[in-house]
Design an enzyme around this catalytic site. Structure first.
Site, PDB file in Angstrom:
ATOM      1  CG  ASP A 194      24.557   8.826  24.586  1.00 34.27           C
ATOM      2  OD1 ASP A 194      25.079   9.908  24.935  1.00 34.27           O
ATOM      3  OD2 ASP A 194      23.512   8.403  25.102  1.00 34.27           O
ATOM      4  CE1 TYR A 195      28.057  14.236  24.155  1.00 31.11           C
ATOM      5  CE2 TYR A 195      29.114  14.751  26.244  1.00 31.11           C
ATOM      6  CZ  TYR A 195      28.532  15.164  25.068  1.00 31.11           C
ATOM      7  OH  TYR A 195      28.422  16.508  24.800  1.00 31.11           O
TER       8      TYR A 195
END
Length: 780
Positions: A316-317
């Site tokens: 994920d970011y």
């Protein structure tokens, strides 16, 4: 016989020889007749260490390394920054940097083609770049068709509609240059304080599994090589993201492995094994004491080895950075990257952080070449499957025709129509008779708002309920409006700081609304929340979770005063999570839950108000009476929900599966084809449903099962089947569900997936709290 001149024979012969020689010289990886695995193996052998490492990298904020100041592709910059290739670009459709509005479709497609041409023609091996986009309920970019938020789509309980929606979304994404979507969210949520509740498909593993499998199949299709209008999906967010401590985003998920497997992992497993999802994204949270991104037991032992997942695991970011900065596992970003890589993460998003120095980790021996090759092979296989080597470019003119087309608007309207849930309708208050209503007042903060939900941009059209009602019915009905109260100082999902609006003049504004109400024959309240109130909280300076589910900022006072005006009044509620609307429900005879219905929501609301459409939604999540009633999910254990002191009600305000219609349905008592089966046997349960009203309508028939006594504690009921049916007035349909070993199985004391002999209660009905039952005996 027809003779061919000798010169022509020679030309044909030489051409054939040249063609054969060309094919012989063509690298194996460029032969589209071979499998992605064979092609990836050949290409991998030709790659340098630097080229391999670059395939694990993504650029988002750092797209500036290949774009000029105007956002156009800069080949000179690219030759320096990505001369060894690149795994992925993030959200290429953004025009002015991260989280900005996007390009129009033709512009986006043209930019993509320029960039892709560089990677194919100007890098040594011509390895194309992949592009990922956000498309939770339509692509998050300019002009894309915007559908209801996922919690609204889950309210349709309609797998076929999910297929139709996401087939269209995939076509739009691919038309403008994307091939990889960060969707669907298959997290189960049991705490609506969590700001991302709207992104989920609700609280139930079975419902989410069925809807998500349909979504993944619609996005990807079922071919080894994806069709040109299909994209690779990403299951979000593997681990346990939707049940965090305090309902606060990314906080610890304190769930044991049994519950994780029995509840939270089920949609992921179904999408991996049945729908063949191509990518999985790990969650931000810690699971069993370790951040999911460095949890090898989670990502490798369970996901890859146990479930057989062979696609990409993407971060994920900034989640690998979080291992260092948030979770405090290591002070070294490189070490965080090493831990994530060893746990199973293949591709870091959105920019190089922990994977920045993977080359040094390989040369130092901390990562073996065999490990790196396994990761890169998976990335290359994905690119081959997406046909990026064989058909890499898009038609820019066609993109403009496809995105936001009238046909897609019709699908968005259909989705909005089915996403609404009629919670209450005493004495058939709704629908209104447009021939009898002369003046109508729309009152409330959301009456003139087109609410799209998070992960939205700017669709080609977006209409509020006020605008739609005036357009549809304003020629014959006088439409009045008063805002009453404001909710927030601004409604911008991307803005970091959001405050409740200054309501210093709230008494005057409510008085104005009451005066408007008194002029009307009927009053429609539009209350709830907006996209900025409950949302993804992605940083300390960008919060999104709430400690309350109440109607905020003077709305309860507005409701009280407007109802006291004495005009017939109903309410439409917009929100991301379920809200505590007990006061509203007690005050008015009819309430419609509308979530955020997307670009066509105004039209759907207008048409439902006057009976042009018949609502058919069912709740995919329970409505707690107050924040103190959390958790309120329906599939609780027998020892839960004993009750509260002083007469407080422990039951939800509205139960999972609840939803009314403008018509009525009658259920027969369910019957079993066999009331006794062996542990490996099957039986069917049948129920006949009749439309006993005067309107055509849709009903969702729901099957629940309870294991009466078991070696480990089991829920009081679990959804095991559903079917949405449409019936004309007076018509009947018999619905049949198959009960097989999978329907009756659970993890026993040894964590084995088994069916235990004993009695089971089989329940069929219109909602989780409104069923009829029959007993099933299971014997050895």
């Amino acid at each position: 016989m027809r003779f061919i001149p000798a010169i022509k024979i020679g030309l044909v012969f030489s051409t054939a020889i040249f063609g054969a020689a060309a094919n012989a010289q063509q690298p194996v990886y460029k032969n589209k007749d071979l499998s992605p695995e064979v092609r990836a193996a050949d290409l991998l052998k030709r790659m340098t260490l630097e080229e391999k490492v670059m395939q694990t990298q993504c650029l988002w904020i750092q797209k500036s390394r290949i774009l000029d100041d105007k956002g156009d592709f800069d080949e000179a910059k690219a030759e320096k920054a990505v001369k060894n290739g690149l795994g992925e670009l993030a959200r290429l459709n953004e025009q002015a940097g991260p989280n900005s509005s996007g390009y129009h479709p033709k512009q986006a497609a043209e930019l993509y083609n320029k960039i892709q041409r560089f990677f194919i023609e100007k890098t040594r091996l011509g390895i194309p770049v992949m592009v990922h986009e956000e498309s939770l309920h339509g692509q998050q970019t300019q002009d894309a068709t915007n559908f209801p938020i996922p919690i609204g789509l889950a309210s349709t309980w309609n797998e076929n509609l999910m297929t139709e929606i996401y087939t269209n979304v995939a076509e739009e994404v691919r038309a403008r240059g994307g091939q990889h979507v960060l969707a669907p969210v298959v997290d189960i949520t049991r705490d609506p304080r969590w700001g991302r509740t709207e992104e989920t498909l609700g609280e139930d593993p079975y419902l989410i599994s069925r809807l998500a499998v349909a979504e993944v199949k619609a996005y990807q299709g079922n071919s080894v090589y994806l069709e040109k209008n299909k994209v690779a999906t990403t299951l979000k967010h593997f681990g346990i993201h939707g049940q965090s401590e305090g309902g606060i985003n990314v906080s610890p998920s304190n769930i044991d492995e049994r519950t994780a497997r029995e509840v939270f992992f089920k949609p992921f497993k179904a999408c991996v094994q049945e729908a063949k999802a191509m990518n999985v994204m790990a969650c931000y949270n810690e699971i069993w004491g370790l951040p999911a991104h460095i949890n090898k037991h989670l990502l490798t032992d369970i996901l890859r080895k146990e479930w057989g997942f062979n696609g990409l695991i993407v971060s994920d970011y900034f989640a690998i950075r979080d291992v260092q900065t948030l979770h405090k596992i290591t002070p070294s970003l490189d070490d965080a990257g090493l831990l994530a890589f060893k746990a199973g993460v293949d591709l870091e998003t959105p920019d190089p952080d922990g994977f920045t120095n993977l080359k040094q980790l390989v040369t130092s021996g901390k990562i073996s070449m065999k490990e790196l090759d396994a990761t890169v092979r998976r990335i290359l296989i994905t690119k081959f499957r997406l046909r990026l080597f064989d058909d890499p470019y898009v038609d820019a003119n066609k993109a403009e025709e496809i995105v936001g087309s009238p046909q897609k608007r019709q699908v968005a309207y259909k989705a909005a129509q089915e996403a609404m849930v009629l919670l209450k309708n005493d004495n058939n208050f709704l629908p209104l008779d447009r021939n009898k209503v002369k003046t109508i007042a729309l009152i409330g903060p959301n009456a003139d708002k087109c609410l799209l939900g998070g992960y939205s941009s700017k669709p080609r059209t977006c209409i509020s309920p006020l605008q739609a009602i005036k357009e549809r019915y304003g020629s014959n009905i006088n439409v009045l409006y008063a805002e009453g109260v404001k909710l927030t100082d601004k409604n911008n999902w991307f803005a970091d700081t959001i405050n409740l609006a200054d309501n210093s003049d709230v008494k005057a504004k409510i008085a104005e609304a009451v005066a408007v109400a008194k002029q009307a024959d009927v009053v429609i309240l539009f209350v709830g929340g907006n996209e900025s109130m409950s949302r993804e909280g992605w940083a300390d300076n960008h919060l999104g979770d709430l400690p309350t589910l109440e109607l905020l900022n003077g709305q309860n006072e507005l409701i009280k005063e407007v109802v006291a005006a004495g005009r017939p009044t109903c309410a439409f509620v917009n929100s991301g999570p379920p809200l505590s609307i007990g006061n509203l429900v007690n005050a008015v005879p009819a309430v419609m839950q509308c979530w955020y219905l997307g670009q066509e929501g105004g039209y759907a609301i207008a048409d439902a108000l006057f009976g042009e459409i018949n609502p058919s939604g069912k709740l995919p999540i329970s409505f707690p009476r107050s924040v103190g009633n959390i958790p309120a999910y329906y599939n609780y254990k027998p020892s839960a929900r004993r009750g509260y002191n002083l007469g407080f009600d422990v039951t939800p305000l509205f139960a999972f599966g609840h939803g009314l219609s403008y018509t009525t349905f009658q259920y027969s008592k369910p019957t079993l084809s066999s009331a006794s089966i062996k542990t490996n046997g099957t039986t069917t349960v049948n129920v006949t449903v009749k439309n006993t009203g005067s309107r055509k309508g849709a009903e969702v028939v729901q099957l629940y099962i309870r294991d009466d006594y078991s070696s480990v504690t089991r829920p009081v009921k679990e959804l095991k089947g559903f079917k949405k049916i449409w019936l004309e007035p007076g018509a009947s349909q018999t619905v049949t569900f198959t009960i097989d070993p999978e329907s009756l199985s659970f993890y026993n004391t040894d964590m084995k997936w088994v069916v235990e002999p004993g009695d089971f209660t089989i329940m069929v009905g219109t909602a989780s709290d409104e069923t009829q039952s029959v007993k099933l005996a299971v014997v050895k």
